[in-house]
Structures are given as structure tokens and as C-alpha cells.
Design a protein around this motif. Structure first.
Motif, PDB file in Angstrom:
ATOM      1  N   GLU A 147     -16.694 -14.638   0.095  1.00 33.65           N
ATOM      2  CA  GLU A 147     -15.478 -14.828  -0.705  1.00 33.65           C
ATOM      3  C   GLU A 147     -15.198 -13.620  -1.598  1.00 33.65           C
ATOM      4  O   GLU A 147     -14.054 -13.211  -1.759  1.00 33.65           O
ATOM      5  CB  GLU A 147     -15.608 -16.110  -1.530  1.00 33.65           C
ATOM      6  N   TYR A 148     -16.251 -13.035  -2.159  1.00 33.05           N
ATOM      7  CA  TYR A 148     -16.043 -11.895  -3.044  1.00 33.05           C
ATOM      8  C   TYR A 148     -15.548 -10.674  -2.271  1.00 33.05           C
ATOM      9  O   TYR A 148     -14.782  -9.868  -2.796  1.00 33.05           O
ATOM     10  CB  TYR A 148     -17.314 -11.562  -3.836  1.00 33.05           C
ATOM     11  N   LEU A 149     -15.949 -10.550  -1.014  1.00 34.04           N
ATOM     12  CA  LEU A 149     -15.439  -9.473  -0.167  1.00 34.04           C
ATOM     13  C   LEU A 149     -13.929  -9.623   0.014  1.00 34.04           C
ATOM     14  O   LEU A 149     -13.175  -8.653  -0.138  1.00 34.04           O
ATOM     15  CB  LEU A 149     -16.156  -9.478   1.188  1.00 34.04           C
ATOM     16  N   LYS A 150     -13.494 -10.839   0.307  1.00 30.00           N
ATOM     17  CA  LYS A 150     -12.051 -11.090   0.437  1.00 30.00           C
ATOM     18  C   LYS A 150     -11.329 -10.803  -0.881  1.00 30.00           C
ATOM     19  O   LYS A 150     -10.249 -10.224  -0.884  1.00 30.00           O
ATOM     20  CB  LYS A 150     -11.793 -12.540   0.852  1.00 30.00           C
ATOM     21  N   THR A 151     -11.931 -11.221  -2.008  1.00 30.77           N
ATOM     22  CA  THR A 151     -11.322 -10.982  -3.320  1.00 30.77           C
ATOM     23  C   THR A 151     -11.099  -9.493  -3.535  1.00 30.77           C
ATOM     24  O   THR A 151     -10.012  -9.075  -3.959  1.00 30.77           O
ATOM     25  CB  THR A 151     -12.228 -11.545  -4.440  1.00 30.77           C
ATOM     26  N   LEU A 152     -12.113  -8.689  -3.253  1.00 36.52           N
ATOM     27  CA  LEU A 152     -11.993  -7.251  -3.470  1.00 36.52           C
ATOM     28  C   LEU A 152     -10.976  -6.614  -2.531  1.00 36.52           C
ATOM     29  O   LEU A 152     -10.085  -5.883  -2.973  1.00 36.52           O
ATOM     30  CB  LEU A 152     -13.357  -6.572  -3.313  1.00 36.52           C
ATOM     31  N   VAL A 153     -11.096  -6.892  -1.246  1.00 38.22           N
ATOM     32  CA  VAL A 153     -10.217  -6.252  -0.261  1.00 38.22           C
ATOM     33  C   VAL A 153      -8.767  -6.680  -0.470  1.00 38.22           C
ATOM     34  O   VAL A 153      -7.859  -5.836  -0.555  1.00 38.22           O
ATOM     35  CB  VAL A 153     -10.687  -6.561   1.174  1.00 38.22           C
ATOM     36  N   GLU A 154      -8.537  -7.978  -0.574  1.00 38.04           N
ATOM     37  CA  GLU A 154      -7.169  -8.460  -0.743  1.00 38.04           C
ATOM     38  C   GLU A 154      -6.603  -8.053  -2.100  1.00 38.04           C
ATOM     39  O   GLU A 154      -5.427  -7.702  -2.214  1.00 38.04           O
ATOM     40  CB  GLU A 154      -7.127  -9.975  -0.558  1.00 38.04           C
ATOM     41  N   GLY A 155      -7.434  -8.059  -3.130  1.00 40.97           N
ATOM     42  CA  GLY A 155      -6.985  -7.671  -4.457  1.00 40.97           C
ATOM     43  C   GLY A 155      -6.592  -6.207  -4.527  1.00 40.97           C
ATOM     44  O   GLY A 155      -5.548  -5.852  -5.071  1.00 40.97           O
ATOM     45  N   VAL A 156      -7.437  -5.334  -3.972  1.00 44.30           N
ATOM     46  CA  VAL A 156      -7.109  -3.908  -3.973  1.00 44.30           C
ATOM     47  C   VAL A 156      -5.842  -3.673  -3.153  1.00 44.30           C
ATOM     48  O   VAL A 156      -4.965  -2.909  -3.574  1.00 44.30           O
ATOM     49  CB  VAL A 156      -8.297  -3.061  -3.450  1.00 44.30           C
ATOM     50  N   ASN A 157      -5.725  -4.327  -2.006  1.00 45.84           N
ATOM     51  CA  ASN A 157      -4.510  -4.164  -1.193  1.00 45.84           C
ATOM     52  C   ASN A 157      -3.265  -4.638  -1.939  1.00 45.84           C
ATOM     53  O   ASN A 157      -2.234  -3.979  -1.928  1.00 45.84           O
ATOM     54  CB  ASN A 157      -4.640  -4.903   0.135  1.00 45.84           C
ATOM     55  N   GLU A 158      -3.368  -5.785  -2.581  1.00 45.22           N
ATOM     56  CA  GLU A 158      -2.233  -6.362  -3.295  1.00 45.22           C
ATOM     57  C   GLU A 158      -1.799  -5.498  -4.475  1.00 45.22           C
ATOM     58  O   GLU A 158      -0.613  -5.376  -4.762  1.00 45.22           O
ATOM     59  CB  GLU A 158      -2.604  -7.761  -3.792  1.00 45.22           C
ATOM     60  N   HIS A 159      -2.748  -4.892  -5.154  1.00 48.97           N
ATOM     61  CA  HIS A 159      -2.452  -4.119  -6.366  1.00 48.97           C
ATOM     62  C   HIS A 159      -2.520  -2.606  -6.131  1.00 48.97           C
ATOM     63  O   HIS A 159      -2.538  -1.838  -7.094  1.00 48.97           O
ATOM     64  CB  HIS A 159      -3.439  -4.503  -7.474  1.00 48.97           C
ATOM     65  N   GLN A 160      -2.512  -2.179  -4.881  1.00 51.48           N
ATOM     66  CA  GLN A 160      -2.725  -0.764  -4.578  1.00 51.48           C
ATOM     67  C   GLN A 160      -1.704   0.146  -5.260  1.00 51.48           C
ATOM     68  O   GLN A 160      -2.078   1.204  -5.782  1.00 51.48           O
ATOM     69  CB  GLN A 160      -2.709  -0.525  -3.071  1.00 51.48           C
ATOM     70  N   GLY A 161      -0.459  -0.233  -5.290  1.00 48.94           N
ATOM     71  CA  GLY A 161       0.558   0.593  -5.940  1.00 48.94           C
ATOM     72  C   GLY A 161       0.260   0.806  -7.415  1.00 48.94           C
ATOM     73  O   GLY A 161       0.314   1.935  -7.921  1.00 48.94           O
ATOM     74  N   GLU A 162      -0.075  -0.284  -8.109  1.00 47.10           N
ATOM     75  CA  GLU A 162      -0.414  -0.188  -9.534  1.00 47.10           C
ATOM     76  C   GLU A 162      -1.685   0.624  -9.745  1.00 47.10           C
ATOM     77  O   GLU A 162      -1.759   1.455 -10.669  1.00 47.10           O
ATOM     78  CB  GLU A 162      -0.645  -1.591 -10.121  1.00 47.10           C
ATOM     79  N   LEU A 163      -2.681   0.381  -8.909  1.00 51.61           N
ATOM     80  CA  LEU A 163      -3.943   1.108  -9.034  1.00 51.61           C
ATOM     81  C   LEU A 163      -3.726   2.600  -8.816  1.00 51.61           C
ATOM     82  O   LEU A 163      -4.266   3.436  -9.553  1.00 51.61           O
ATOM     83  CB  LEU A 163      -4.974   0.559  -8.038  1.00 51.61           C
ATOM     84  N   ASP A 164      -2.909   2.947  -7.830  1.00 48.52           N
ATOM     85  CA  ASP A 164      -2.644   4.359  -7.559  1.00 48.52           C
ATOM     86  C   ASP A 164      -1.881   5.018  -8.709  1.00 48.52           C
ATOM     87  O   ASP A 164      -2.132   6.185  -9.023  1.00 48.52           O
ATOM     88  CB  ASP A 164      -1.880   4.524  -6.243  1.00 48.52           C
ATOM     89  N   GLN A 165      -0.989   4.290  -9.341  1.00 45.80           N
ATOM     90  CA  GLN A 165      -0.294   4.837 -10.517  1.00 45.80           C
ATOM     91  C   GLN A 165      -1.298   5.105 -11.635  1.00 45.80           C
ATOM     92  O   GLN A 165      -1.224   6.139 -12.306  1.00 45.80           O
ATOM     93  CB  GLN A 165       0.786   3.880 -11.011  1.00 45.80           C
ATOM     94  N   GLU A 166      -2.204   4.178 -11.848  1.00 47.52           N
ATOM     95  CA  GLU A 166      -3.214   4.367 -12.889  1.00 47.52           C
ATOM     96  C   GLU A 166      -4.130   5.539 -12.564  1.00 47.52           C
ATOM     97  O   GLU A 166      -4.462   6.341 -13.445  1.00 47.52           O
ATOM     98  CB  GLU A 166      -4.016   3.081 -13.086  1.00 47.52           C
ATOM     99  N   ILE A 167      -4.515   5.659 -11.298  1.00 52.26           N
ATOM    100  CA  ILE A 167      -5.354   6.785 -10.890  1.00 52.26           C
ATOM    101  C   ILE A 167      -4.599   8.090 -11.130  1.00 52.26           C
ATOM    102  O   ILE A 167      -5.164   9.044 -11.681  1.00 52.26           O
ATOM    103  CB  ILE A 167      -5.789   6.644  -9.417  1.00 52.26           C
TER     104      ILE A 167
END
Length: 136
Positions: A44-64
Motif C-alpha cells: 500500500e505504501y508503494l502505491k501511496t508514493l507512486v500515485e502521490g508523486v504522479n498526482e502532485h508532480q507539477g507542484e513538486l517540480d515547481q518546488e524543485i
């Protein structure tokens, strides 16, 4: 087989790196390519990480992007470093039961395994800068 969170993070890195390399890849196929999982035993935690990063990728990339030096763009980052930064930032912001220090340490452990010492120092600096911004 039960995996600890560090092992799950390593698998999340591998899945996200595969998706970064081939954005048209099928997630279910990538999950099935992980040696000790079948489609019904994905942690379940693998799904949380993968799906979460995919879902928030735009925001994460802006922060990076905001953490980079003025003459750097996200496109110049090595792909493993970008994936590790996304994972670290995602855990720092969206996973309540992972302390910030643990998220940073785990990102550094991923860098030791999947990148190099120079990248590890860069990732440490970027995530540390983000942590200081969170504190202010």
C-alpha cells in the motif's frame, strides 16, 4: 514477503524512474516487473508514493525549480536526482507519519544507492533548504 519502508521507497524510486524514462509505460506492467510482487500484493505504501508523486508532480517540480540556483533548470537535473527529490518532497509534505528528518535521510539513502556522492550532497542541500522554508 513484507517489506520495510526503506525497501518500499527503493521500489517506488524504480517505478517512478521507469515512468520518467517512458511516460507512456503502463503502471500495472511496471508493478508486475518488480520481482517479488504480483498485481495483488503491491504494498500500500508503494502505491501511496507512486500515485502521490504522479498526482502532485507539477507542484513538486515547481518546488524543485524554486530550490535550484539561478542558472539551473529542472531539465538539467539528472533523472535519478529528480525522482529522488520528488519522493523526498512528497513525503515531507503529504505523508503525515514520516518526520521531515526521516524523509530527508531516506532521500539521501536513495541517492547513495541510485546516484553519486555529488548528487547526494545536492539533494541534501535542496531538501534542507525546503525544510528551512517550511519552518519559517
Amino acid at each position: 514477503m513484507s517489506l520495510n519502508r526503506h525497501q518500499v521507497r527503493e521500489e517506488a524510486f524504480q517505478v517512478l524512474f521507469a515512468l520518467q524514462t517512458d511516460s507512456d509505460a503502463d503502471l500495472a506492467t511496471i508493478y508486475q516487473s518488480i520481482p517479488h510482487h504480483d498485481q495483488h500484493q503491491i504494498p500500500e505504501y508503494l502505491k501511496t508514493l507512486v500515485e502521490g508523486v504522479n498526482e502532485h508532480q507539477g507542484e513538486l517540480d515547481q518546488e524543485i525549480s524554486s530550490l535550484l540556483a539561478d542558472n539551473w533548470t529542472i531539465d538539467r537535473l539528472a533523472k535519478p536526482d529528480l525522482v529522488i527529490l520528488r519522493l523526498g518532497l512528497f513525503e515531507m509534505q503529504y505523508v503525515d507519519d514520516v518526520p521531515t528528518a526521516v524523509a530527508i535521510n531516506e532521500a539521501l539513502e536513495l541517492a547513495k544507492t541510485f546516484s553519486n556522492d555529488k548528487s547526494r550532497k545536492f539533494i541534501n542541500g535542496a531538501l534542507g533548504k525546503f525544510e528551512r522554508q517550511l519552518s519559517n
